[in-house]
Motif scaffolding. Structure first.
Motif, short mmCIF file in Angstrom:
data_model
loop_
_atom_site.label_atom_id
_atom_site.label_comp_id
_atom_site.label_asym_id
_atom_site.label_seq_id
_atom_site.Cartn_x
_atom_site.Cartn_y
_atom_site.Cartn_z
N TYR A 155 0.63 -1.28 -0.30
CA TYR A 155 -0.05 0.17 -0.01
C TYR A 155 0.95 1.23 0.14
O TYR A 155 1.16 1.66 0.98
N GLN A 159 1.81 3.82 2.92
CA GLN A 159 3.15 4.09 3.35
C GLN A 159 4.04 5.34 3.23
O GLN A 159 4.82 5.66 4.05
N ASP A 160 3.87 5.89 2.16
CA ASP A 160 4.42 7.02 1.87
C ASP A 160 4.01 8.21 2.70
O ASP A 160 4.80 9.05 3.07
N PHE A 163 2.85 7.48 8.54
CA PHE A 163 3.35 6.60 9.23
C PHE A 163 2.82 6.71 10.35
O PHE A 163 2.19 7.60 11.07
N ARG A 167 -0.35 2.24 8.91
CA ARG A 167 0.30 1.18 8.30
C ARG A 167 0.42 -0.38 8.74
O ARG A 167 0.80 -1.01 8.21
N GLU A 168 0.07 -0.08 10.04
CA GLU A 168 0.19 -1.45 10.79
C GLU A 168 -0.86 -2.44 10.56
O GLU A 168 -0.98 -3.49 10.63
N ALA A 170 -2.39 -2.21 7.51
CA ALA A 170 -2.44 -2.39 6.19
C ALA A 170 -1.85 -3.89 5.71
O ALA A 170 -0.70 -4.14 6.14
N PRO A 171 -2.58 -5.10 5.62
CA PRO A 171 -2.16 -6.01 5.26
C PRO A 171 -1.23 -6.23 3.85
O PRO A 171 -1.72 -5.58 3.01
#
Lengths: 215, 232
Positions: A155, A159-160, A163, A167-168, A170-171
């Protein structure tokens, strides 16, 4: 838009941008050839006309870490060299990926002694390991395809730009990855269980439980 | 391929038979001293040894001959003069190699060997000196053979000899602050944990002192953090 808009930020727009970004990134990897020993010769074959990594868009070896986004650690790494490798890795811009090529870079290989690092994963985040001593160029191509597969399932937008918690959530991998280690398959939509969104109706599709993944 | 007069060729009647000419580690048999098929006679220099004996007398301790090769044990204190004599009087102009040997014995534990070649007479000579653990000082021969510079640095790095009057007494391979000499027999094969640091796991972290950090559960993170997988 790409920001934290509830859920894990995976709206219609972000997934589409992800698809475009990942397509671009995965097909234009610029390898940083960290050639340390005989594996580097096979890496040259990988980049040369016969095995032709240009088919995968990564024929341009970048000898400057600022221009590279894939480090191929090819060969045995001594403790003295490890600090230089880590410095080069830190100079590479995000996003970046790492391949440990060959038995020595992966585990120390036959150099079970005081001067050789027993696997570069002791100080580098390695994405793909290649077996072999040295590996055939086909194996390096396979590793490159694995990296591409990994990139296509990321993703990237989240991610970009985000933070933190999102992000944790997002599988990246399907559950069957643990059953078939080394097989990077695309996540199947029915296997994904995303958390319920904080605010309802955060995206165009309404329900986020069967989120289409970026592909 | 299998010439009948070749001692290494197997018997044509019994091609499965393997013949070994192994090298015994202790006492050579008398016939092997001259009849070793591998010996070429290039390291057989009796006239040079005679000249050494005439010049240095008791400094030539003993001469060993094995497989038609001479090894001259000389006194440690006079190695530089002996090398200079060999270079200037006997035309041993080519310095091949120098290195240490650890016998792990009570006295005269270490040896240093010197391989010299005379390109004019096409002969080699092998000098050895015995070094006791109590006194690791060895006269440097860099003054005579400049090529010995890096070899002496390597021998210092690996065994810990102190080469007196060496122009550049640094380590060759290991980092300057390394405390051990790895080719000594008592040095563990996988090294001393904590003696060689690995780079930090993050760009601004501490050095990694555990050489098996990955096996002990350390996972270096990218600054571009990967998201958690489903299986976790």
């Amino acid at each position: 838009m790409a920001g934290p808009s509830g859920g894990n930020g995976q709206g219609f727009f972000t997934t589409r941008v992800d698809a475009l970004l990942n397509w671009a990134r995965s097909n234009s990897l610029m390898p940083m050839p960290m050639g340390l020993a005989c594996c580097a010769i096979e890496m040259m074959g990988f980049a040369g006309p016969k095995y032709d990594s240009a088919r995968f868009g990564s024929e341009a070896m970048r000898f400057s870490p600022r221009q590279a986004d894939l480090m191929i650690v090819a060969g045995w790494c001594s403790y003295k060299m490890s600090h230089a490798i880590r410095r080069v890795w830190d100079q590479m811009g995000d996003p970046k990926w790492c391949v440990a090529m060959g038995a020595c870079a992966s585990t120390g290989g036959m150099h079970r002694c005081y001067g050789v690092v027993q696997g570069v994963d002791n100080f580098l985040p390695v994405d793909v390991y290649i077996s072999g001593c040295p590996p055939r160029p086909e194996s390096v191509l396979h590793a490159l395809m694995d990296i591409q597969e990994k990139i296509r399932n990321e993703y990237s937008v989240v991610q970009d730009y985000e933070f933190g918690k999102a992000r944790e959530r997002a599988p990246i991998m399907p559950e069957n990855t643990s059953k078939f280690p080394g097989q990077l398959e695309k996540p199947k939509a029915t296997d994904l269980t995303l958390e319920a969104p904080d605010t309802a109706a955060d995206d165009a599709e309404g329900s986020s439980s069967v989120e289409p993944v970026a592909a | 391929m299998s010439k009948p007069d070749d001692p290494r060729a197997s018997d044509p009647q019994d091609p499965e038979e393997l013949r070994f000419h192994f090298t015994p580690s202790d006492e050579p048999k008398p016939e092997q001293e001259t009849d070793n098929p591998h010996a070429k006679g290039t390291t057989r220099v009796p006239e040079v040894i005679e000249a050494l004996r005439d010049e240095f007398g008791a400094a030539v301790l003993d001469v060993e001959r094995y497989a038609n090769e001479d090894t001259v044990y000389v006194e440690k204190r006079r190695i530089r003069e002996i090398c200079r004599f060999l270079k200037e009087e006997e035309n041993f102009d080519y310095f091949i190699d120098l290195g240490g040997i650890d016998n792990f014995s009570e006295e005269d534990r270490y040896e240093v060997f010197y391989n010299l070649v005379s390109t004019e007479r096409q002969k080699r000579i092998r000098l050895k000196i015995r070094v006791d653990e109590e006194d690791m000082r060895v006269p440097s021969v860099v003054e005579v053979y400049r090529a010995a510079n890096w070899n002496e640095r390597e021998a210092y790095d690996m065994f810990g000899f102190t080469f007196v009057d060496h122009p550049d007494p640094r380590r060759m391979y290991m980092p300057e602050d390394f405390e051990y000499h790895p080719l000594r027999k008592e040095f563990p094969q996988l090294g001393v944990p904590g003696s060689l640091p690995l780079p930090p796991q993050t760009p601004d972290g501490e050095l990694t002192m555990d050489p098996f950090a990955a096996a002990h559960g350390s996972k270096p993170v990218k600054s571009y953090e990967e998201p958690a997988t489903d299986s976790e």
